[in-house]
Write an enzyme that holds these catalytic residues in place. Structure first.
Site, short mmCIF file in Angstrom:
data_model
loop_
_atom_site.label_atom_id
_atom_site.label_comp_id
_atom_site.label_asym_id
_atom_site.label_seq_id
_atom_site.Cartn_x
_atom_site.Cartn_y
_atom_site.Cartn_z
CB CYS A 1 -26.01 21.48 20.62
SG CYS A 1 -26.68 23.36 20.47
CG ASP B 1 -29.00 15.77 20.15
OD1 ASP B 1 -28.58 14.26 19.86
OD2 ASP B 1 -29.45 16.31 21.16
CG HIS C 1 -2.11 0.77 1.30
ND1 HIS C 1 -2.74 1.09 0.48
CD2 HIS C 1 -2.52 2.05 2.34
CE1 HIS C 1 -3.63 2.23 0.64
NE2 HIS C 1 -3.35 2.17 1.79
#
Ligand code: PLP
Length: 373
Positions: free
Chosen positions: A315, A317, A169
């Site tokens: 916040c 949510d 990789h």
């Protein structure tokens, strides 16, 4: 995990775009090369099973995941094509992987030595891809001697191991400066000198290597971010024009409250934003628990084709935005995707947050439902 299906915040995944990106990659590939779709991390947040099914329909030859459980989830949902686990797995799980007919990266001798009696005890055979560390410094064999010993060990225990692949990789395949890439490629060739009988798969290319280092060879492409339609290099390097990738991920919400505030009124925790004039403020039901990180405060989202700043702290949510004018409740808010004549990309969010688009996508939480078109 609770999914917020009734909140109006969602990710819409364009499976047609994913199929398009796979088709383009297929057209670019050399004859004899196989295409493996990298679907780890819930298919880069796009949803493991729907993406895998779409990729299978698009004709991929196999799948790559990071952890055993992702591979098993694929098998339990009817994916029968080869699945390669790219990460290092515990030796004790070798029989479990073999039972599901999985292929796994092996990065040290200890794995083979410990797994062998466990596999023998259950009469199981595990497909192995030797990981070579050519400069990424993550997992893999680093010298010819240990590679030789590992291959000999597998040859001595052919009832337990199938030497199916060998890979490396690259850490800078997406970089304009290719000097370190060349160093890694040379190291790969040097390590490969001790592999007298090549296994079925020899692979080195992720999306970036496939785009900018097509010549580096290998007979299998591990396509991740390109399949989701994003430029692997972010803003650093420009994609050549012939790779017309289509982003597959749209993230939207809607306005659940609109109010006018007045000079001196503050918004959200810590009063970090205070209106200086009469302003329209909209509340959006998405927060850092959904992956729209606190540091996105001050960035913009799209409403009616206009940029609206996130004001005050994000916040858990919800967050608030400054609107150009009053808008009806339920007005669409676009965080990633098109809205009117404007577009917001995962790259825009990454630039603002000081990260990469991979991380923006992977941060979008499971609470955000995924819908498929
Ligand atoms: N191969 C390996 C070993 C990886 O770790 C990854 C992703 O991290 C990929 C391929 C896919 O990379 P990309 O998403 O950049 O195509």
């Amino acid at each position: 995990m609770i999914i917020g299906k009734h909140r109006g915040t969602c990710a819409t995944i364009d499976l047609g775009a994913i199929k398009h990106n796979l088709k383009i990659e297929r057209q670019r590939m050399e004859p004899g090369q196989e295409l493996f779709a990298v679907v780890k991390a819930d298919a880069y947040s796009h949803g493991l099973i729907p993406v895998a099914v779409a990729a299978q329909e698009a004709g991929v030859d196999g799948f790559c995941v990071a952890v055993i459980d992702e591979a098993v989830e694929l098998r339990e949902n009817g994916i029968t094509k080869p699945i390669l686990i790219l990460g290092a797995s515990p030796e004790t799980e070798a029989p479990y992987m073999a039972k599901f007919n999985l292929s796994t990266a092996v990065s040290d001798l200890h794995f083979l030595q410990t797994a062998q009696p466990l596999l023998a005890a259950q009469n199981l055979k595990l497909k192995v891809h030797l990981a070579l560390d050519t400069g990424m410094g993550r997992i893999g064999f680093r010298d010819q001697e240990t590679i030789k010993t590992a291959i000999e060990f597998m040859n001595q225990h052919q009832a337990q191991f199938e030497f199916e692949g060998i890979f490396t990789h690259f850490s800078t395949a997406d970089s304009a400066d290719d000097s370190y890439f060349k160093k890694q490629l040379n190291k790969f060739h040097e390590l490969m000198e001790v592999v007298s009988k090549r296994p079925r798969y020899v692979h080195v290319a992720n999306s970036a290597a496939s785009i900018w280092h097509k010549q580096c060879g290998g007979n299998m492409i591990r396509l991740g971010i390109g399949m989701y339609g994003l430029n692997p290099s972010g803003k650093e390097v420009q994609l050549p024009h012939d790779v017309a990738l289509k982003p597959a991920f749209e993230l939207t919400s809607h306005i659940v409250e609109v109010k006018q505030v007045h000079p001196g009124d503050s918004i959200s925790y810590g009063t970090t934003y205070t209106a200086t004039k009469d302003e329209w403020i909209g509340t959006v039901p998405m927060g850092y628990a959904d992956g729209w990180l606190r540091r996105m405060q001050g960035s913009t989202v799209l409403v009616d084709g206009q940029e609206c700043e996130i004001v005050g702290r994000i916040c858990m949510d919800q967050f608030m935005i400054r609107l150009p004018h009053e808008v009806p409740l339920g007005t669409k808010v676009t965080l990633i995707g098109e809205n009117g004549r404007k577009q917001k990309t995962a790259q825009d969010a990454a630039d603002y947050a000081g990260t990469i688009h991979y991380e923006i996508l992977c941060s979008i939480g499971q609470r955000v439902p995924r819908f498929y078109v």
